[in-house]
Design a protein around this motif. Structure first.
Motif, PDB file in Angstrom:
ATOM      1  N   GLY A 237       0.839  -1.218   0.000  1.00  0.00           N
ATOM      2  CA  GLY A 237       0.000   0.000   0.000  1.00  0.00           C
ATOM      3  C   GLY A 237       0.856   1.243   0.000  1.00  0.00           C
ATOM      4  O   GLY A 237       0.573   2.209  -0.713  1.00  0.00           O
ATOM      5  N   LEU A 238       1.925   1.219   0.781  1.00  0.00           N
ATOM      6  CA  LEU A 238       2.827   2.381   0.829  1.00  0.00           C
ATOM      7  C   LEU A 238       3.540   2.578  -0.506  1.00  0.00           C
ATOM      8  O   LEU A 238       3.734   3.706  -0.960  1.00  0.00           O
ATOM      9  N   VAL A 239       3.921   1.437  -1.130  1.00  0.00           N
ATOM     10  CA  VAL A 239       4.586   1.532  -2.440  1.00  0.00           C
ATOM     11  C   VAL A 239       3.631   2.175  -3.446  1.00  0.00           C
ATOM     12  O   VAL A 239       4.039   2.999  -4.268  1.00  0.00           O
ATOM     13  N   TYR A 240       2.341   1.827  -3.353  1.00  0.00           N
ATOM     14  CA  TYR A 240       1.367   2.424  -4.275  1.00  0.00           C
ATOM     15  C   TYR A 240       1.327   3.956  -4.110  1.00  0.00           C
ATOM     16  O   TYR A 240       1.156   4.682  -5.082  1.00  0.00           O
ATOM     17  N   PHE A 241       1.475   4.423  -2.859  1.00  0.00           N
ATOM     18  CA  PHE A 241       1.434   5.869  -2.610  1.00  0.00           C
ATOM     19  C   PHE A 241       2.772   6.565  -2.870  1.00  0.00           C
ATOM     20  O   PHE A 241       2.883   7.775  -2.695  1.00  0.00           O
ATOM     21  N   PHE A 242       3.776   5.800  -3.231  1.00  0.00           N
ATOM     22  CA  PHE A 242       5.104   6.370  -3.467  1.00  0.00           C
ATOM     23  C   PHE A 242       5.215   6.757  -4.940  1.00  0.00           C
ATOM     24  O   PHE A 242       5.384   5.899  -5.814  1.00  0.00           O
ATOM     25  N   PHE A 243       5.081   8.036  -5.214  1.00  0.00           N
ATOM     26  CA  PHE A 243       5.021   8.479  -6.606  1.00  0.00           C
ATOM     27  C   PHE A 243       6.366   8.975  -7.138  1.00  0.00           C
ATOM     28  O   PHE A 243       6.445   9.427  -8.275  1.00  0.00           O
ATOM     29  N   SER A 244       7.421   8.908  -6.314  1.00  0.00           N
ATOM     30  CA  SER A 244       8.714   9.396  -6.781  1.00  0.00           C
ATOM     31  C   SER A 244       9.360   8.409  -7.753  1.00  0.00           C
ATOM     32  O   SER A 244      10.337   8.735  -8.418  1.00  0.00           O
ATOM     33  N   LYS A 245       8.838   7.177  -7.794  1.00  0.00           N
ATOM     34  CA  LYS A 245       9.380   6.186  -8.734  1.00  0.00           C
ATOM     35  C   LYS A 245       8.236   5.676  -9.609  1.00  0.00           C
ATOM     36  O   LYS A 245       7.131   5.424  -9.079  1.00  0.00           O
ATOM     37  N   GLU A 246       8.523   5.597 -10.893  1.00  0.00           N
ATOM     38  CA  GLU A 246       7.474   5.160 -11.805  1.00  0.00           C
ATOM     39  C   GLU A 246       7.028   3.735 -11.492  1.00  0.00           C
ATOM     40  O   GLU A 246       7.867   2.869 -11.189  1.00  0.00           O
ATOM     41  N   HIS A 247       5.719   3.494 -11.531  1.00  0.00           N
ATOM     42  CA  HIS A 247       5.190   2.172 -11.176  1.00  0.00           C
ATOM     43  C   HIS A 247       5.324   1.202 -12.352  1.00  0.00           C
ATOM     44  O   HIS A 247       4.357   0.894 -13.051  1.00  0.00           O
ATOM     45  N   LYS A 248       6.575   0.766 -12.549  1.00  0.00           N
ATOM     46  CA  LYS A 248       6.860  -0.196 -13.616  1.00  0.00           C
ATOM     47  C   LYS A 248       7.684  -1.325 -13.043  1.00  0.00           C
ATOM     48  O   LYS A 248       8.340  -1.163 -12.012  1.00  0.00           O
TER      49      LYS A 248
ATOM     50  N   THR B 221       9.113  -4.308 -11.019  1.00  0.00           N
ATOM     51  CA  THR B 221       8.848  -4.825  -9.662  1.00  0.00           C
ATOM     52  C   THR B 221       7.988  -3.835  -8.871  1.00  0.00           C
ATOM     53  O   THR B 221       7.024  -4.235  -8.200  1.00  0.00           O
ATOM     54  N   THR B 222       8.339  -2.553  -8.971  1.00  0.00           N
ATOM     55  CA  THR B 222       7.552  -1.532  -8.247  1.00  0.00           C
ATOM     56  C   THR B 222       6.099  -1.578  -8.691  1.00  0.00           C
ATOM     57  O   THR B 222       5.175  -1.498  -7.868  1.00  0.00           O
ATOM     58  N   GLY B 223       5.900  -1.724 -10.003  1.00  0.00           N
ATOM     59  CA  GLY B 223       4.544  -1.769 -10.551  1.00  0.00           C
ATOM     60  C   GLY B 223       3.774  -2.964 -10.013  1.00  0.00           C
ATOM     61  O   GLY B 223       2.595  -2.845  -9.661  1.00  0.00           O
ATOM     62  N   ARG B 224       4.462  -4.110  -9.943  1.00  0.00           N
ATOM     63  CA  ARG B 224       3.790  -5.335  -9.464  1.00  0.00           C
ATOM     64  C   ARG B 224       3.418  -5.195  -7.990  1.00  0.00           C
ATOM     65  O   ARG B 224       2.334  -5.571  -7.562  1.00  0.00           O
ATOM     66  N   ILE B 225       4.368  -4.637  -7.207  1.00  0.00           N
ATOM     67  CA  ILE B 225       4.081  -4.464  -5.773  1.00  0.00           C
ATOM     68  C   ILE B 225       2.935  -3.456  -5.577  1.00  0.00           C
ATOM     69  O   ILE B 225       2.033  -3.676  -4.767  1.00  0.00           O
ATOM     70  N   SER B 226       2.988  -2.392  -6.363  1.00  0.00           N
ATOM     71  CA  SER B 226       1.937  -1.369  -6.194  1.00  0.00           C
ATOM     72  C   SER B 226       0.574  -1.918  -6.612  1.00  0.00           C
ATOM     73  O   SER B 226      -0.454  -1.507  -6.102  1.00  0.00           O
TER      74      SER B 226
END
Lengths: 228, 226
Positions: free
Chosen positions: A166-177, A179-184
């Motif tokens: 949930g926190l990763v989803y709210f973290f907008f400083s890194k593009e959600h692509k 691994t980050t995208g999958r976690i978000s």
């Protein structure tokens, strides 16, 4: 709550007036809506005056003047520090004046400064540190008998993964692509569960209020039937 | 004058309250306590300001005979009657010396007969609109919508007897799948996880905004005029 027949009757009529909006906007609804605005504004003003202004301001500045109806003020000496909030309060009312309404900013500045100062510490203590602390739970939970408590361990895993994703989803400083995208994406699913649960609770609360109104209408109808 | 003094007030008040946490001795401790009372007092003046604004807006509407101006009479009548009855504590024994919500007072009568049903019915009305809105919005077209729909449905069912009834036949070993238990589990774990992520985000936002306000970087609350 036991209501008198007159209270029950007004209660029932106003309930029907508001519910009439389900058909369409109509004069009965507008009447009830406007009455609601006027009465509730005065209600909160009166509560504010008697619960806060009288005991906390008037009784402190002029204890002698209000001691006849405020027992707390009896024998107290005036506390002139309370002229400060009185002045700020009066400054707030300058907003109603055509000229000099900028003075209300001083009172607003106090309110905003107070809110900023208290919220800064309060939110960091109770909503940041305390929430992180509560999330630090063991991933492997053992039963009293010594075996693995599968249910509890799984629940803890859901909690930790849920909070982090949930926190990763709210973290907008890194593009959600990648691994980050999958976690978000997992974060979105967890948030959807939260919104679904909140929605369920909201609907339940509203239906419970509706049932309360229906019960009140039933009491009124029973009262009317009793009259004849 | 118009902006510098408010900025200074905000800075001093905000900083004093933060310092009060780190420096417990006087005068900060007293300042922290008294400021909270000051805040409550100013909040009451805000209610009075609201009342004044209500009179102004509806008075204007009546004097200019705007659309639906007749209903403004209802608003003003309700406002003045409630104010008069409440401030003078009419009807309740022993009058001005008693409690404002004393049994038998007209203010309590207005609360029971007018304010309570109006407030409760206004909110109850939303049950119909939430239901109709969700019927349109909750079409399980995407994974996210399906999850939201399922969670909401399980919570709703889990709090009713019907939810218990339809899964009560499950054996003890599968009792965790009973809808009330499932609803409790959703509330306790995934819901808590989501709420926590939101709350942590909000707390960081509040702390950052508070700092910006105290330091005078954020000034939108002062309005755009000079």
């Amino acid at each position: 709550m036991n209501l008198s027949p007159l209270e029950l009757t007004i209660n029932g009529i106003l309930t029907l007036m508001i519910l009439s909006f389900l058909y369409k906007d109509n004069p009965f609804y507008k009447f009830a809506e406007h009455l609601f605005v006027g009465v509730s504004a005065a209600y909160w003003m009166v509560q504010g005056v008697w619960q806060t202004l009288m005991p906390n301001l008037i009784a402190r500045i002029f204890p002698g003047a209000v001691s006849s109806f405020l027992p707390d003020a009896v024998g107290k000496s005036p506390d002139y520090y309370f002229l400060i909030p009185a002045a700020f309060g009066l400054l707030l009312l300058t907003r109603l004046l055509p000229k000099g309404n900028w003075l209300s900013r001083w009172a607003l500045a106090f309110v905003v400064g107070y809110a900023a100062g208290t919220n800064f510490v309060r939110y960091l203590q109770s909503d940041f540190v305390a929430q992180i602390r509560s999330t630090m739970v063991p991933l492997v939970v053992l039963k009293d008998s010594g075996g693995l408590d599968l249910g509890q361990s799984f629940s803890h895993l859901v909690l930790i993964v849920g909070v982090l994703s949930g926190l990763v989803y709210f973290f907008f400083s890194k593009e959600h692509k990648g691994t980050t995208g999958r976690i978000s994406r997992v974060g979105i699913w967890i948030l959807m569960v939260t919104f679904g649960a909140s929605f369920g609770y909201t609907v339940m609360a509203r239906i419970s209020l509706l049932l309360g109104r229906m019960q009140s209408l039933r009491d009124w109808v029973e009262h009317l039937i009793g009259l004849f | 004058m118009k902006k510098t003094i408010p900025l200074l007030i905000t800075f001093v008040v905000g900083l004093a309250l933060i310092l009060a946490i780190f420096i417990p001795p006087e005068p900060f401790h007293t300042m922290n306590r008294e400021f909270s009372v000051y805040f409550d007092i100013i909040a009451v003046f805000a209610f009075i300001l609201g009342g004044g604004n209500l009179i102004r807006v509806h008075g204007n509407k009546i004097s200019r005979k705007k659309k639906d101006y007749k209903y403004s009479f209802v608003t003003l009548l309700g406002f003045f009657v409630t104010l008069f009855v409440g401030l003078l504590k009419i009807g309740g024994p022993p009058g001005i010396q008693g409690e404002v919500m004393a049994s038998g007072s007209w203010f309590l009568f207005i609360f029971n007969a007018i304010l309570t049903p109006l407030t409760a019915t206004m909110f109850a009305l939303l049950a119909f609109y939430v239901a109709s809105a969700s019927f349109r919005a909750f079409r399980a077209k995407t994974t996210e919508a399906t999850i939201l729909l399922l969670a909401g449905f399980i919570i709703l069912l889990g709090r009713t007897f019907f939810g218990y009834y339809i899964t009560s036949w499950l054996p003890d070993s599968l009792s965790f799948l009973e809808i009330p238990n499932l609803a409790n589990w959703i509330m306790a774990w995934p819901n808590t996880a989501g709420q926590r992520a939101i709350v942590i985000g909000i707390s960081l936002g509040v702390a950052a905004t508070s700092l910006r306000i105290i330091l005078g970087i954020e000034r939108s609350y002062l309005g755009s005029g000079e």
